[in-house]
Design a protein around this motif. Sequence first.
Motif, mmCIF file in Angstrom:
data_model
loop_
_atom_site.group_PDB
_atom_site.id
_atom_site.type_symbol
_atom_site.label_atom_id
_atom_site.label_comp_id
_atom_site.label_asym_id
_atom_site.label_seq_id
_atom_site.Cartn_x
_atom_site.Cartn_y
_atom_site.Cartn_z
ATOM 1 N N GLN A 84 0.809 -1.227 0.000
ATOM 2 C CA GLN A 84 0.000 0.000 0.000
ATOM 3 C C GLN A 84 0.843 1.277 0.000
ATOM 4 O O GLN A 84 0.309 2.373 -0.113
ATOM 5 C CB GLN A 84 -0.939 0.011 1.212
ATOM 6 C CG GLN A 84 -1.905 -1.147 1.249
ATOM 7 C CD GLN A 84 -2.831 -1.185 0.053
ATOM 8 O OE1 GLN A 84 -3.302 -0.144 -0.415
ATOM 9 N NE2 GLN A 84 -3.095 -2.364 -0.472
ATOM 10 N N ARG A 85 2.144 1.170 0.097
ATOM 11 C CA ARG A 85 2.999 2.357 0.209
ATOM 12 C C ARG A 85 2.979 3.217 -1.035
ATOM 13 O O ARG A 85 3.179 4.429 -0.961
ATOM 14 C CB ARG A 85 4.426 1.940 0.562
ATOM 15 C CG ARG A 85 4.489 1.363 1.950
ATOM 16 C CD ARG A 85 5.889 1.007 2.375
ATOM 17 N NE ARG A 85 5.777 0.097 3.512
ATOM 18 C CZ ARG A 85 6.577 -0.902 3.752
ATOM 19 N NH1 ARG A 85 7.609 -1.123 2.966
ATOM 20 N NH2 ARG A 85 6.374 -1.680 4.792
ATOM 21 N N LYS A 86 2.735 2.626 -2.191
ATOM 22 C CA LYS A 86 2.710 3.386 -3.442
ATOM 23 C C LYS A 86 1.620 4.453 -3.446
ATOM 24 O O LYS A 86 1.661 5.388 -4.233
ATOM 25 C CB LYS A 86 2.526 2.441 -4.626
ATOM 26 C CG LYS A 86 1.222 1.680 -4.599
ATOM 27 C CD LYS A 86 1.143 0.649 -5.702
ATOM 28 C CE LYS A 86 -0.103 -0.191 -5.524
ATOM 29 N NZ LYS A 86 -0.099 -1.362 -6.363
ATOM 30 N N HIS A 87 0.649 4.350 -2.544
ATOM 31 C CA HIS A 87 -0.459 5.297 -2.482
ATOM 32 C C HIS A 87 -0.174 6.500 -1.570
ATOM 33 O O HIS A 87 -1.050 7.327 -1.356
ATOM 34 C CB HIS A 87 -1.729 4.593 -1.999
ATOM 35 C CG HIS A 87 -2.138 3.448 -2.863
ATOM 36 N ND1 HIS A 87 -2.524 3.594 -4.173
ATOM 37 C CD2 HIS A 87 -2.214 2.117 -2.592
ATOM 38 C CE1 HIS A 87 -2.825 2.410 -4.673
ATOM 39 N NE2 HIS A 87 -2.635 1.500 -3.749
ATOM 40 N N GLN A 88 1.021 6.560 -1.003
ATOM 41 C CA GLN A 88 1.423 7.679 -0.128
ATOM 42 C C GLN A 88 0.606 7.744 1.162
ATOM 43 O O GLN A 88 0.410 8.827 1.724
ATOM 44 C CB GLN A 88 1.339 9.016 -0.879
ATOM 45 C CG GLN A 88 2.163 9.062 -2.159
ATOM 46 C CD GLN A 88 3.654 9.037 -1.900
ATOM 47 O OE1 GLN A 88 4.162 9.812 -1.108
ATOM 48 N NE2 GLN A 88 4.371 8.125 -2.543
ATOM 49 N N TYR A 89 0.111 6.617 1.624
ATOM 50 C CA TYR A 89 -0.677 6.603 2.852
ATOM 51 C C TYR A 89 0.135 7.021 4.082
ATOM 52 O O TYR A 89 -0.431 7.430 5.086
ATOM 53 C CB TYR A 89 -1.299 5.230 3.090
ATOM 54 C CG TYR A 89 -2.369 4.851 2.101
ATOM 55 C CD1 TYR A 89 -3.292 5.788 1.627
ATOM 56 C CD2 TYR A 89 -2.479 3.547 1.640
ATOM 57 C CE1 TYR A 89 -4.279 5.441 0.715
ATOM 58 C CE2 TYR A 89 -3.470 3.188 0.731
ATOM 59 C CZ TYR A 89 -4.355 4.137 0.282
ATOM 60 O OH TYR A 89 -5.335 3.782 -0.612
ATOM 61 N N GLY A 90 1.445 6.919 4.009
ATOM 62 C CA GLY A 90 2.280 7.316 5.139
ATOM 63 C C GLY A 90 2.080 8.775 5.515
ATOM 64 O O GLY A 90 1.990 9.123 6.695
ATOM 65 N N TYR A 91 1.985 9.643 4.515
ATOM 66 C CA TYR A 91 1.763 11.067 4.785
ATOM 67 C C TYR A 91 0.395 11.289 5.422
ATOM 68 O O TYR A 91 0.264 12.014 6.402
ATOM 69 C CB TYR A 91 1.900 11.890 3.501
ATOM 70 C CG TYR A 91 3.325 12.050 3.052
ATOM 71 C CD1 TYR A 91 4.176 12.953 3.691
ATOM 72 C CD2 TYR A 91 3.830 11.295 2.004
ATOM 73 C CE1 TYR A 91 5.496 13.099 3.295
ATOM 74 C CE2 TYR A 91 5.155 11.434 1.599
ATOM 75 C CZ TYR A 91 5.974 12.328 2.248
ATOM 76 O OH TYR A 91 7.284 12.472 1.855
#
Length: 147
Positions: A84-91
């Motif tokens: 799921q990191r490709k979706h920029q959920y970290g930000y």
Amino acid sequence: MLDYKIKTFEDLTNTELYKLLQLRSEVFVVEQDCVYQDIDGKDDKALHVLGYKGKKLVAYTRIFEPGLYFESASIGRVVVAQKQRKHQYGYELMEMSIEVIRIHFRETKIKISAQYHLKQFYNNLGFKEVGDTYLEDDIPHIAMFRS
């Protein structure tokens, strides 16, 4: 955008607790090949920020009010499922966690212990590094603050 739940330890269901521990283990133990004591006796003092994509937990942090972990409020166990990191959920996850600290603890000063390779990610969220790098569970980390 993910759907978020903010819960105390006591409010977590057995399934939610299992899923968050599973996600943390998938990333911090298996993916990062790091044997460490994830269940550290602090989860019961934290607020848990759970990010769901549909019914699947894909992002998580735990946050502490000032004085419980560090002198300042803090965010830890920042994790997004690898696929799921490709979706920029970290930000999005960190912005939600910062907002939860502001609302629940009426606090803007936040300290984190960041994996050093993620320094730029945290810089982009307004965190500034302080001091030298150090090893935590054999992974280089750096203290970072946001005010």
